[in-house]
Design a protein around this motif. Structure first.
Motif, mmCIF file in Angstrom:
data_model
loop_
_atom_site.group_PDB
_atom_site.id
_atom_site.type_symbol
_atom_site.label_atom_id
_atom_site.label_comp_id
_atom_site.label_asym_id
_atom_site.label_seq_id
_atom_site.Cartn_x
_atom_site.Cartn_y
_atom_site.Cartn_z
ATOM 1 N N PHE A 290 33.534 56.466 91.844
ATOM 2 C CA PHE A 290 34.026 55.098 91.697
ATOM 3 C C PHE A 290 34.270 54.855 90.213
ATOM 4 O O PHE A 290 33.401 55.117 89.384
ATOM 5 N N LYS A 291 35.443 54.362 89.885
ATOM 6 C CA LYS A 291 35.808 54.146 88.487
ATOM 7 C C LYS A 291 35.361 52.758 88.043
ATOM 8 O O LYS A 291 35.925 51.743 88.451
ATOM 9 N N ILE A 292 34.298 52.713 87.234
ATOM 10 C CA ILE A 292 33.856 51.411 86.735
ATOM 11 C C ILE A 292 34.689 51.031 85.516
ATOM 12 O O ILE A 292 35.146 51.888 84.747
ATOM 13 N N ASN A 293 34.905 49.737 85.354
ATOM 14 C CA ASN A 293 35.646 49.254 84.190
ATOM 15 C C ASN A 293 34.689 48.597 83.197
ATOM 16 O O ASN A 293 33.474 48.568 83.405
ATOM 17 N N ARG A 294 35.234 48.061 82.149
ATOM 18 C CA ARG A 294 34.405 47.481 81.088
ATOM 19 C C ARG A 294 33.640 46.252 81.571
ATOM 20 O O ARG A 294 32.521 45.987 81.131
ATOM 21 N N ILE A 295 34.237 45.503 82.482
ATOM 22 C CA ILE A 295 33.565 44.330 83.028
ATOM 23 C C ILE A 295 32.344 44.750 83.850
ATOM 24 O O ILE A 295 31.268 44.149 83.751
ATOM 25 N N HIS A 296 32.482 45.803 84.679
ATOM 26 C CA HIS A 296 31.345 46.311 85.452
ATOM 27 C C HIS A 296 30.192 46.685 84.518
ATOM 28 O O HIS A 296 29.024 46.384 84.793
ATOM 29 N N LEU A 297 30.553 47.330 83.432
ATOM 30 C CA LEU A 297 29.562 47.820 82.482
ATOM 31 C C LEU A 297 28.771 46.666 81.868
ATOM 32 O O LEU A 297 27.535 46.659 81.860
ATOM 33 N N LYS A 298 29.485 45.655 81.391
ATOM 34 C CA LYS A 298 28.822 44.520 80.753
ATOM 35 C C LYS A 298 28.072 43.663 81.766
ATOM 36 O O LYS A 298 27.007 43.116 81.462
ATOM 37 N N ALA A 299 28.621 43.553 82.965
ATOM 38 C CA ALA A 299 27.956 42.764 84.007
ATOM 39 C C ALA A 299 26.616 43.387 84.392
ATOM 40 O O ALA A 299 25.642 42.675 84.679
ATOM 41 N N PHE A 300 26.547 44.719 84.406
ATOM 42 C CA PHE A 300 25.277 45.384 84.717
ATOM 43 C C PHE A 300 24.241 45.074 83.650
ATOM 44 O O PHE A 300 23.073 44.790 83.960
ATOM 45 N N LEU A 301 24.630 45.127 82.382
ATOM 46 C CA LEU A 301 23.692 44.820 81.308
ATOM 47 C C LEU A 301 23.235 43.367 81.375
ATOM 48 O O LEU A 301 22.069 43.058 81.101
ATOM 49 N N LEU A 302 24.151 42.476 81.754
ATOM 50 C CA LEU A 302 23.782 41.075 81.934
ATOM 51 C C LEU A 302 22.736 40.943 83.042
ATOM 52 O O LEU A 302 21.732 40.239 82.897
ATOM 53 N N ASP A 303 22.959 41.641 84.157
ATOM 54 C CA ASP A 303 21.982 41.630 85.255
ATOM 55 C C ASP A 303 20.619 42.133 84.788
ATOM 56 O O ASP A 303 19.575 41.611 85.198
ATOM 57 N N LEU A 304 20.625 43.161 83.951
ATOM 58 C CA LEU A 304 19.385 43.750 83.456
ATOM 59 C C LEU A 304 18.550 42.712 82.721
ATOM 60 O O LEU A 304 17.335 42.601 82.932
ATOM 61 N N PHE A 305 19.201 41.934 81.867
ATOM 62 C CA PHE A 305 18.472 40.913 81.124
ATOM 63 C C PHE A 305 18.036 39.766 82.025
ATOM 64 O O PHE A 305 16.902 39.285 81.935
ATOM 65 N N LEU A 306 18.915 39.324 82.913
ATOM 66 C CA LEU A 306 18.581 38.206 83.795
ATOM 67 C C LEU A 306 17.421 38.556 84.727
ATOM 68 O O LEU A 306 16.508 37.759 84.937
ATOM 69 N N ALA A 307 17.481 39.766 85.305
ATOM 70 C CA ALA A 307 16.461 40.163 86.284
ATOM 71 C C ALA A 307 15.192 40.679 85.628
ATOM 72 O O ALA A 307 14.096 40.526 86.178
ATOM 73 N N GLY A 308 15.329 41.305 84.467
ATOM 74 C CA GLY A 308 14.197 41.999 83.879
ATOM 75 C C GLY A 308 13.358 41.208 82.909
ATOM 76 O O GLY A 308 12.129 41.362 82.865
ATOM 77 N N VAL A 309 13.996 40.324 82.133
ATOM 78 C CA VAL A 309 13.269 39.686 81.040
ATOM 79 C C VAL A 309 12.327 38.596 81.546
ATOM 80 O O VAL A 309 11.118 38.668 81.391
ATOM 81 N N GLY A 310 12.894 37.568 82.200
ATOM 82 C CA GLY A 310 12.081 36.438 82.615
ATOM 83 C C GLY A 310 11.025 36.799 83.629
ATOM 84 O O GLY A 310 9.853 36.404 83.507
ATOM 85 N N THR A 311 11.391 37.570 84.649
ATOM 86 C CA THR A 311 10.452 37.865 85.733
ATOM 87 C C THR A 311 9.283 38.731 85.271
ATOM 88 O O THR A 311 8.128 38.449 85.610
ATOM 89 N N SER A 312 9.546 39.784 84.491
ATOM 90 C CA SER A 312 8.454 40.639 83.999
ATOM 91 C C SER A 312 7.519 39.860 83.084
ATOM 92 O O SER A 312 6.295 40.040 83.125
ATOM 93 N N ALA A 313 8.097 38.984 82.259
ATOM 94 C CA ALA A 313 7.279 38.176 81.358
ATOM 95 C C ALA A 313 6.384 37.227 82.148
ATOM 96 O O ALA A 313 5.208 37.050 81.821
ATOM 97 N N GLU A 314 6.929 36.619 83.194
ATOM 98 C CA GLU A 314 6.143 35.680 84.000
ATOM 99 C C GLU A 314 4.980 36.379 84.700
ATOM 100 O O GLU A 314 3.859 35.865 84.735
ATOM 101 N N VAL A 315 5.234 37.567 85.249
ATOM 102 C CA VAL A 315 4.160 38.305 85.920
ATOM 103 C C VAL A 315 3.073 38.693 84.919
ATOM 104 O O VAL A 315 1.873 38.579 85.214
ATOM 105 N N THR A 316 3.459 39.152 83.738
ATOM 106 C CA THR A 316 2.485 39.509 82.701
ATOM 107 C C THR A 316 1.652 38.299 82.311
ATOM 108 O O THR A 316 0.419 38.392 82.136
ATOM 109 N N LEU A 317 2.302 37.162 82.187
ATOM 110 C CA LEU A 317 1.613 35.921 81.816
ATOM 111 C C LEU A 317 0.617 35.499 82.893
ATOM 112 O O LEU A 317 -0.531 35.145 82.589
#
Length: 508
Positions: A290-317
């Motif tokens: 599957f040929k990913i484009n630049r939007i796919h690439l940036k959208a994945f990184l956006l998902d990483l921050f949205l899903a990973g930052v807040g939730t992991s911090a809340e569980v640690t807290l």
């Protein structure tokens, strides 16, 4: 309008929905024979137009748990124009995540996604199909694989050391810290380094910008999802919050595009590849399935921050809060670390497999405080669950909070008892403890999240005692939960750290 509060927004949606009774004739069409012949799960009494929306309060998981307690573990709700199946038991979750996993492999589309810069290009909201399968495979084999988590260990260690040095400085000055902020910064900085390991003078500034954008994105997303339940009136959500959602995404895009260009300017064969390097490699591969484009690439990184930052911090807290409120458990974790690691060095990720009680503590914290209390899917085809009909396009809300506090499964379900995870789980089907969801659309970053939470908690217990309150009054932590789609603390966790062990004494 942009300054409208959540309460004002909900009230406006509620009032307009009643006004629409006189304007929206389609709602009053008689049900077709097909619909009336459906054998649907139990359902509470509903109101015209809004259906069951009046049952939902600021905390979705609490509202759904209350309904399930009264009407059963499988419910059918009408949320405005949306149909929703609510699942609140491990046995029904097993039907969704195992037996009919493929039928429920879709996620509901995000409101007005067609008007947003990244649309549905992100991994989290992507329709089930070639793009999603390709990114999932890439996650499991490259991006978030055990190998990549291991390679990023050094970066996490570096950020944890900086975090501990800051806490040590506050302890020496007898200054309190807002751990809600500090743990969020630590998680964000670690995710930033995982995604974009290139060092720059602007790294702290850029990481902080992303942290603030994550918070704003979650706020806008929650409000937009509420407005989407009102069918034709969902345009109200876009009118109020659409431009703000676009602006937030464009701010992300500016940061990500700049780092992408920096990565493209250097050699393709860097020794320590970060996530952006791996994504660029897939982006350049003309022979990929599957040929990913630049939007796919940036959208994945956006998902990483949205899903990973807040939730992991809340569980640690939440884990730190439970440990402070349960000093016997805190001391057991500390003694285990002392026995396995000694008292001459800082605990490391490689030590965690030898710390079963620490692992049990994290599992118990995740049971009581899952990163996302309710996970959603959408039915891709008509199917049956427990002899009930589930029409195509029905949203499914699996209440992880209710499942992991089910008194039929767990003894003393609301108590913090890590010892329960030191005994055999024989006889369970695996759906009793699913803090990251399950099935093919379960969280691919589960291993990374576990690694981060475990080592941060271990380091905080090894190095410090924690007194609660702005004066270090040693009162118990307020465990009240704030509103939101995640499970945030209602009050900031203000602590006075007291040094128990300084692992840097010999090197500073």
């Amino acid at each position: 309008m942009a300054a409208m509060t959540d309460t004002q927004y909900c009230f406006l949606c509620f009032i307009l929905s009643f006004i629409s009774i006189f304007l929206l004739k389609p709602f009053f069409k008689k049900p077709s024979k097909t619909k009336t012949s459906l054998h649907l799960p139990p359902s509470p009494p509903a109101l015209p137009i809004i259906g069951h929306l009046h049952y939902l309060g600021p905390s979705l998981y609490k509202s759904l748990t209350k309904l399930s307690t009264k009407y059963g573990p499988l419910l059918y709700l009408k949320l405005g124009v949306s149909r929703c199946l609510v699942v609140s038991s491990a046995s029904v979750a097993n039907e969704i995540f195992k037996t009919h996993d493929l039928a429920f492999a879709e996620r509901p589309s995000f409101p007005f996604s067609d008007k947003l810069p990244y649309g549905s290009s992100g991994f989290f909201v992507a329709p089930y199909g070639d793009q999603w399968r390709f990114i999932k495979k890439l996650c499991m084999t490259e991006l978030l694989s055990a190998k990549q988590v291991e390679k990023s260990r050094v970066a996490r260690h570096e950020k944890i050391v900086r975090f501990l040095l800051k806490v040590l400085e506050s302890a020496k000055k007898k200054q309190t810290l807002d751990m809600s902020v500090e743990i969020m910064k630590l998680t964000n900085n670690s995710t930033f380094r995982l995604a974009m390991s290139m060092r720059s003078l602007d790294e702290p500034h850029e990481a902080e910008r992303i942290r603030k954008l994550v918070k704003e994105s979650n706020e806008v997303g929650a409000k937009a999802c509420l407005g989407d339940m009102f069918g034709p009136l969902s345009k109200l959500a876009f009118w109020l919050y659409g431009q703000r959602a676009i602006d937030v995404t464009l701010k992300y895009d500016e940061i990500l595009e700049r780092f992408l260009k920096q990565h493209e300017e250097i050699s393709n064969e860097r020794e320590n590849e970060d996530l952006m390097d791996l994504l660029l490699k897939a982006y350049r591969d003309d022979k990929s399935e599957f040929k990913i484009n630049r939007i796919h690439l940036k959208a994945f990184l956006l998902d990483l921050f949205l899903a990973g930052v807040g939730t992991s911090a809340e569980v640690t807290l939440w884990t730190l809060a439970e440990l402070i409120n349960n000093p016997d458990v805190f001391n057991k974790v500390r003694e285990e670390i002392k026995y396995e690691v000694g008292n001459t060095r800082l605990v490391e990720e490689s030590d965690v497999p030898s710390l079963p009680y620490l692992q049990a503590v994290i599992k118990e914290a995740l049971r009581l405080h899952p990163a996302l209390p309710v996970v959603v899917r959408e039915c891709r085809e008509d199917c049956k669950i427990k002899d009930f009909d589930v029409p195509k396009k029905t949203m499914v809300a699996v209440n992880l909070y209710a499942i992991m506090r089910d008194e039929k499964i767990w003894d003393y379900p609301n108590d913090f008892r890590p010892e329960r995870f030191l005994v055999s789980s024989k006889g369970k089907d695996g759906m009793e403890h699913i803090p990251f969801g399950a099935g093919r659309r379960g969280c691919p970053g589960e291993k990374l999240a576990f690694s981060m939470i475990q080592i941060v908690v271990a380091a905080m217990v090894q190095c410090f005692d924690w007194k609660v309150g702005r004066e270090g009054d040693n009162v118990k932590v307020n465990m009240q939960v704030g509103p939101g789609i995640t499970k945030p603390m209602a009050k900031p966790l203000i602590c006075l750290p007291i040094v128990h062990f300084n692992p840097f004494t010999s090197s500073i």
